[in-house]
Write a protein that holds these residues in place. Sequence first.
Motif, PDB file in Angstrom:
ATOM      1  N   TYR A  35      32.499  19.571  28.394  1.00  0.00           N
ATOM      2  CA  TYR A  35      32.106  18.217  29.146  1.00  0.00           C
ATOM      3  C   TYR A  35      30.956  18.298  29.909  1.00  0.00           C
ATOM      4  O   TYR A  35      30.377  19.260  30.358  1.00  0.00           O
ATOM      5  CB  TYR A  35      33.537  17.854  30.098  1.00  0.00           C
ATOM      6  N   GLN A  37      29.073  15.757  32.810  1.00  0.00           N
ATOM      7  CA  GLN A  37      29.369  14.972  34.003  1.00  0.00           C
ATOM      8  C   GLN A  37      27.871  14.480  34.674  1.00  0.00           C
ATOM      9  O   GLN A  37      27.220  15.356  35.194  1.00  0.00           O
ATOM     10  CB  GLN A  37      30.187  15.426  35.009  1.00  0.00           C
ATOM     11  N   TYR A  39      26.097  12.475  38.033  1.00  0.00           N
ATOM     12  CA  TYR A  39      26.441  12.566  39.457  1.00  0.00           C
ATOM     13  C   TYR A  39      27.225  11.158  39.680  1.00  0.00           C
ATOM     14  O   TYR A  39      26.856  10.029  39.209  1.00  0.00           O
ATOM     15  CB  TYR A  39      25.322  12.457  40.322  1.00  0.00           C
ATOM     16  N   GLY A  40      28.466  11.191  40.136  1.00  0.00           N
ATOM     17  CA  GLY A  40      29.019  10.114  40.751  1.00  0.00           C
ATOM     18  C   GLY A  40      29.912   9.356  39.488  1.00  0.00           C
ATOM     19  O   GLY A  40      30.343   8.278  39.354  1.00  0.00           O
ATOM     20  N   GLU A  41      29.777  10.051  38.338  1.00  0.00           N
ATOM     21  CA  GLU A  41      30.463   9.429  37.003  1.00  0.00           C
ATOM     22  C   GLU A  41      31.565  10.188  36.296  1.00  0.00           C
ATOM     23  O   GLU A  41      31.984  11.543  37.019  1.00  0.00           O
ATOM     24  CB  GLU A  41      29.510   9.155  36.007  1.00  0.00           C
ATOM     25  N   GLY A  42      32.389   9.796  35.577  1.00  0.00           N
ATOM     26  CA  GLY A  42      33.455  10.523  34.788  1.00  0.00           C
ATOM     27  C   GLY A  42      32.949  11.734  33.891  1.00  0.00           C
ATOM     28  O   GLY A  42      31.669  11.877  33.892  1.00  0.00           O
ATOM     29  N   LEU A  43      33.826  12.477  33.452  1.00  0.00           N
ATOM     30  CA  LEU A  43      33.266  13.557  32.432  1.00  0.00           C
ATOM     31  C   LEU A  43      33.360  12.919  31.025  1.00  0.00           C
ATOM     32  O   LEU A  43      34.078  12.272  30.575  1.00  0.00           O
ATOM     33  CB  LEU A  43      34.413  14.686  32.312  1.00  0.00           C
ATOM     34  N   PHE A  45      33.135  13.820  27.144  1.00  0.00           N
ATOM     35  CA  PHE A  45      33.579  14.858  26.367  1.00  0.00           C
ATOM     36  C   PHE A  45      32.421  15.357  25.236  1.00  0.00           C
ATOM     37  O   PHE A  45      32.011  14.314  24.563  1.00  0.00           O
ATOM     38  CB  PHE A  45      34.798  14.591  25.330  1.00  0.00           C
ATOM     39  N   LEU A  88      30.805  21.274  32.139  1.00  0.00           N
ATOM     40  CA  LEU A  88      32.131  21.771  32.426  1.00  0.00           C
ATOM     41  C   LEU A  88      32.886  22.327  31.082  1.00  0.00           C
ATOM     42  O   LEU A  88      32.684  21.613  30.501  1.00  0.00           O
ATOM     43  CB  LEU A  88      32.963  21.081  33.278  1.00  0.00           C
ATOM     44  N   PHE A 102      39.807  24.108  34.256  1.00  0.00           N
ATOM     45  CA  PHE A 102      38.221  24.066  34.345  1.00  0.00           C
ATOM     46  C   PHE A 102      37.543  24.858  35.030  1.00  0.00           C
ATOM     47  O   PHE A 102      38.040  25.638  36.164  1.00  0.00           O
ATOM     48  CB  PHE A 102      37.948  22.708  34.807  1.00  0.00           C
TER      49      PHE A 102
ATOM     50  N   PHE B  90      40.038  11.792  39.418  1.00  0.00           N
ATOM     51  CA  PHE B  90      39.880  11.564  38.167  1.00  0.00           C
ATOM     52  C   PHE B  90      41.135  11.399  37.502  1.00  0.00           C
ATOM     53  O   PHE B  90      42.080  12.176  37.669  1.00  0.00           O
ATOM     54  CB  PHE B  90      38.789  12.351  37.463  1.00  0.00           C
ATOM     55  N   GLY B 103      38.418   8.835  33.184  1.00  0.00           N
ATOM     56  CA  GLY B 103      37.957   7.681  33.919  1.00  0.00           C
ATOM     57  C   GLY B 103      36.888   7.693  34.670  1.00  0.00           C
ATOM     58  O   GLY B 103      36.379   8.981  34.939  1.00  0.00           O
ATOM     59  N   ASP B 104      36.343   6.906  35.475  1.00  0.00           N
ATOM     60  CA  ASP B 104      34.989   6.873  36.137  1.00  0.00           C
ATOM     61  C   ASP B 104      35.271   7.522  37.658  1.00  0.00           C
ATOM     62  O   ASP B 104      34.280   7.638  38.362  1.00  0.00           O
ATOM     63  CB  ASP B 104      34.393   5.734  36.377  1.00  0.00           C
ATOM     64  N   ARG B 107      36.607   7.432  44.574  1.00  0.00           N
ATOM     65  CA  ARG B 107      36.202   8.237  45.779  1.00  0.00           C
ATOM     66  C   ARG B 107      37.076   7.682  46.970  1.00  0.00           C
ATOM     67  O   ARG B 107      36.854   6.817  47.504  1.00  0.00           O
ATOM     68  CB  ARG B 107      34.551   8.094  45.871  1.00  0.00           C
TER      69      ARG B 107
END
Lengths: 112, 111
Positions: A35, A37, A39-43, A45, A88, A102, B90, B103-104, B107
Motif C-alpha cells: 500500500y 499512503q 500524509y494525512g490520507e488513507g492507504l 492499494f 506499507l 502491517f 482508519f 477510508g481517509d 484524527r
Amino acid sequence: SQELEQSPQSLIVQEGKNLTINCTSSKTLYGLYWYKQKYGEGLIFLMMLQKGGEEKSHEKITAKLDEKKQQSSLHITASQPSHAGIYLCGAASGGSNYKLTFGKGTLLTVNP
Amino acid sequence: DAGITQSPRHKVTETGTPVTLRCHQTENHRYMYWYRQDPGHGLRLIHYSYGVKDTDKGEVSDGYSVSRSKTEDFLLTLESATSSQTSVYFCATRRDNQPQHFGDGTRLSIL
C-alpha cells in the motif's frame, strides 16, 4: 504473532533514480500486500502477491515475493515526485487472508 | 475508491468522555476493520467484523468496542477515552479474496 520489518525506514532519492524497499516477515508468507499512503490520507492499494516467485508490475512499480526468504521487495524505476509517500507492506496473519499485519512503513522522499 | 466514509474526520474531546467513530460503506463488502496508526507502531488492528453482528478482537482491542448492526455500518466506541487513545483511526473494508480498501481516516485527540 507475525512481524513485518521494512527497510529502509526512510529513503531520500533524486528524481529519476531507481530504488528498492524490502519487507521481511518473521513467519511464512501466505499473501503480501503493498500500500501507499500520502500524509494525512488513507492507504491506497498497490499490489497483492500470493504465490512464491510471483512478480507484478504497475506503471513504474514492480513487486516480487520470495517465499523462501519470507520477503517481498518493491522496486520503483525512474522515480518521480509523485512516488513520494509512505509505503506499507501487509501480510496475511496466520494463514487467514482476511486479517493483515502491517510493517511500520518506509517514508520515501523524491527530490526534483 | 471503495465507497468508504469515515465520520467525523477530526475530533477533539476530553479524557473520560465516550466517543463513537463511524465507518460507512456502499460496496456491500462482507469484512470491515478498524485500525489505529501511531508513530513508531505503524498500523494496528483494533477489531474487525466478518458479517452483521459478527465481530472479533484484533491486536489492540482493550478499551474499544464495536458494533455492526447493518452491512454498511461499523461503529467503533471508546467507552471512556484516555489520552493513550489519541491516534489516527482508519476503517477498511474487503470482499472475499480481495485486498482491503481504506477510508481517509479520523484524527482523534483526547486531552
